[in-house]
Structures are given as C-alpha cells and as structure tokens.
Design an enzyme around this catalytic site. Structure first.
Site, PDB file in Angstrom:
ATOM      1  N   LYS A 219       0.834  -1.215   0.000  1.00  0.00           N
ATOM      2  CA  LYS A 219       0.000   0.000   0.000  1.00  0.00           C
ATOM      3  C   LYS A 219       0.868   1.265   0.000  1.00  0.00           C
ATOM      4  CE  LYS A 219      -2.000  -1.196   3.904  1.00  0.00           C
ATOM      5  NZ  LYS A 219      -1.242  -2.420   4.221  1.00  0.00           N
TER       6      LYS A 219
ATOM      7  N   ARG B 127      -9.598   0.289   8.886  1.00  0.00           N
ATOM      8  CA  ARG B 127      -8.997  -0.998   9.182  1.00  0.00           C
ATOM      9  C   ARG B 127      -9.938  -1.891   9.971  1.00  0.00           C
ATOM     10  NH1 ARG B 127      -3.364   0.055   9.048  1.00  0.00           N
ATOM     11  NH2 ARG B 127      -2.084  -1.701   9.614  1.00  0.00           N
TER      12      ARG B 127
ATOM     13  N   ARG C 231      12.331  -4.999   4.283  1.00  0.00           N
ATOM     14  CA  ARG C 231      11.815  -3.626   4.134  1.00  0.00           C
ATOM     15  C   ARG C 231      12.725  -2.619   4.837  1.00  0.00           C
ATOM     16  NH1 ARG C 231       5.785  -1.751   5.398  1.00  0.00           N
ATOM     17  NH2 ARG C 231       6.111  -2.717   7.423  1.00  0.00           N
TER      18      ARG C 231
ATOM     19  N   ARG D  37      11.685  -0.866  10.587  1.00  0.00           N
ATOM     20  CA  ARG D  37      10.610  -0.574  11.541  1.00  0.00           C
ATOM     21  C   ARG D  37      10.606  -1.574  12.698  1.00  0.00           C
ATOM     22  NH1 ARG D  37       5.136   0.538   8.153  1.00  0.00           N
ATOM     23  NH2 ARG D  37       4.305  -0.815   9.778  1.00  0.00           N
TER      24      ARG D  37
ATOM     25  N   ARG E  37       0.343  -9.235  13.305  1.00  0.00           N
ATOM     26  CA  ARG E  37      -0.371  -8.223  12.515  1.00  0.00           C
ATOM     27  C   ARG E  37      -1.205  -8.892  11.417  1.00  0.00           C
ATOM     28  NH1 ARG E  37       4.546  -4.802  10.734  1.00  0.00           N
ATOM     29  NH2 ARG E  37       3.055  -3.612   9.501  1.00  0.00           N
TER      30      ARG E  37
END
Ligand code: AP5
Length: 214
Positions: free
Chosen positions: A13, A88, A123, A156, A167
């Site tokens: 996203k 969400r 990432r 992160r 998650r």
C-alpha cells in the site's frame, strides 16, 4: 479522486501510495505514518500508540477516527486523498460513512501471508517521508540511504517476524471483513472496487493502477 488502499500489512500500500501521489497530485493519508510521527514527537498519543503498535495490535478506533477526520478536513485534501491503512475495522468504515466521507475507488492488494513475511524482512523505510524500499525488490540507489534526501533508512520496530505474524492474524480477523463491506458498497453504486494481484513486480502493479484509474 478519493481512494482507499486496502490490504494486509506489507501488501504494498505504502509503495503504491508514493506512485499515486506523484501521478495524481493527491496527498497520502497514512494512519501508520501519523502514529509513528506522534511516537517520534513523544506526544501522549505517541507513547500510548507505541505499546500497541510494537505488540502488533490495533490502536483504538476512537483515536484513529479523530485523527483522520481532522486530516481530511485540511485544504490539501480538497481534490482528493489516498487513505493508506484506514479504515482498518468495520467501525472505522462506518464512522467514515457517518461523517459523509465518500470514496471513488477501493483498491485491494492481494498477497499471500508467506510472501508478506518474507517481504517484511527486507523492508527499509525513510522515517521523514514514509518512502519505502526493499533490499531486493525495490532497492534504494545507494544502499541504506533515501533516494531523495540521502538520509539513513531504518528497519521498523514492528517488522520482526513474530510481530508481522500477529499483525497478519489481526488483519484476517478485523480488516479482511472490509473486502465484503466495500464490495457491497460497490454493488450499491457508492464506490468502485478493484482487486489487484499484489505479488507482481512493483512497476507492474503501478502500471495496472494507472490503467484502472485513468
Ligand atoms: P501501518 O504503518 O499502516 O502498517 P501496515 O498496514 O501494517 O502496512 P505496512 O506499512 O506494513 O505495509 P504496506 O502495505 O504499506 O507495504 P509496503 O508498501 O511498505 O500500521 C502500523 C501499525 O499502526 C498497525 O499495526 C497498528 O498498530 C497501527 N495503525 C495504523 N493504522 C491504524 C488504523 N487505521 N487503526 C488502528 N491501528 C492502526 O511494502 C512492504 C515491503 O514490500 C517493502 O519493503 C516494499 O518495498 C516491498 N514491496 C512492495 N510492493 C512490492 C512488490 N510488488 N513486489 C515485491 N516487493 C514489494
């Protein structure tokens, strides 16, 4: 143009939000980035949010709805916006409706959980701008540095595998029901729903988005 980007954590996203912002000149509203900014500033909201985010849980609907309502009322949202990471939960989507916030397109990024777990390990992000990279699939021009500012990229805190799996479980339980919610909205003529294969290369996903949105 008002767009919702819907998909699991790591589905792409934020990556496609960068492309869409540049192409359509509309701002990205990332609730995750807003919360991380509050954490960096050490505000009471940030301190509360950090505990929840590090545990891979969702921040309360009440807090998030307040943040988004305030944000979409700003002048730069007049010609549209990209919602990245919001709504969400069903209550968040209902709150949008109750506040008269309509959307033209809801775009779902479909990526299997195991691919996501592998992606998150690589990432890297630029905390100042929210720009996202991947060490293999979307590398920066200079290793470890943001392409635009040359500043350091970070990993992160919630990208450790155990938290990513939590998650994902929360995504399936609380966010995935929004797929049916927005399909029903599309059937009622209130939005357009598009499902994309998010496992294609970054550029292929962007090209498909450009085709869809015109
Ligand atoms: P948030 O920051 O919104 O995280 P997220 O939704 O979990 O999504 P991510 O940012 O992890 O992933 P993404 O889909 O943007 O993928 P990306 O483009 O980076 O939320 C964090 C936390 O904040 C939540 O857990 C929650 O606690 C809280 N929160 C936020 N919003 C909330 C809300 N509304 N309500 C309650 N709580 C909220 O891509 C991932 C990686 O893959 C990158 O390395 C990228 O380079 C790579 N990649 C992207 N596309 C491709 C591709 N096509 N092929 C190969 N690699 C790719």
């Amino acid at each position: 143009m008002r767009i919702i980007l819907l998909g699991a954590p790591g589905a792409g996203k934020g990556t496609q939000a960068q492309f869409l912002m540049d192409k359509y000149g509309i701002p990205q509203i990332s609730t995750g980035d807003m919360l991380r900014a509050a954490i960096k500033e050490g505000t009471p909201l940030g301190l509360e949010a950090k505990k929840v985010m590090d545990a891979g849980q969702l921040v309360s609907d009440e807090i998030i709805i307040g943040l988004v309502k305030e944000r979409v009322a700003k002048a730069d949202c007049e010609n549209g916006f990209l919602l990245d990471g919001f709504p969400r939960t069903i209550p968040q989507a209902d709150a949008m409706k109750e506040n008269g916030i309509t959307v033209d397109h809801c775009i779902e990024f479909d990526v299997a959980d195991e691919i996501i777990v592998e992606r998150m390990g690589g990432r890297r992000v630029h905390p100042g701008s929210g720009r996202v990279y991947h060490v293999v699939y979307n590398p920066p021009k200079t290793e470890g540095k943001d392409d635009v500012t040359g500043e350091d990229l970070i990993i992160r805190d919630d990208d450790v595998e155990e938290t990513v799996r939590k998650r994902l479980a929360i995504y399936h339980e609380q966010t995935k029901p929004l797929v049916d919610y927005y399909r029903a909205e599309a059937d009622a003529g209130n939005t357009q729903y598009h499902k994309l294969d998010g496992t294609q290369a970054v550029e292929a996903v962007s090209a498909q988005l450009a085709d869809l949105l015109g």
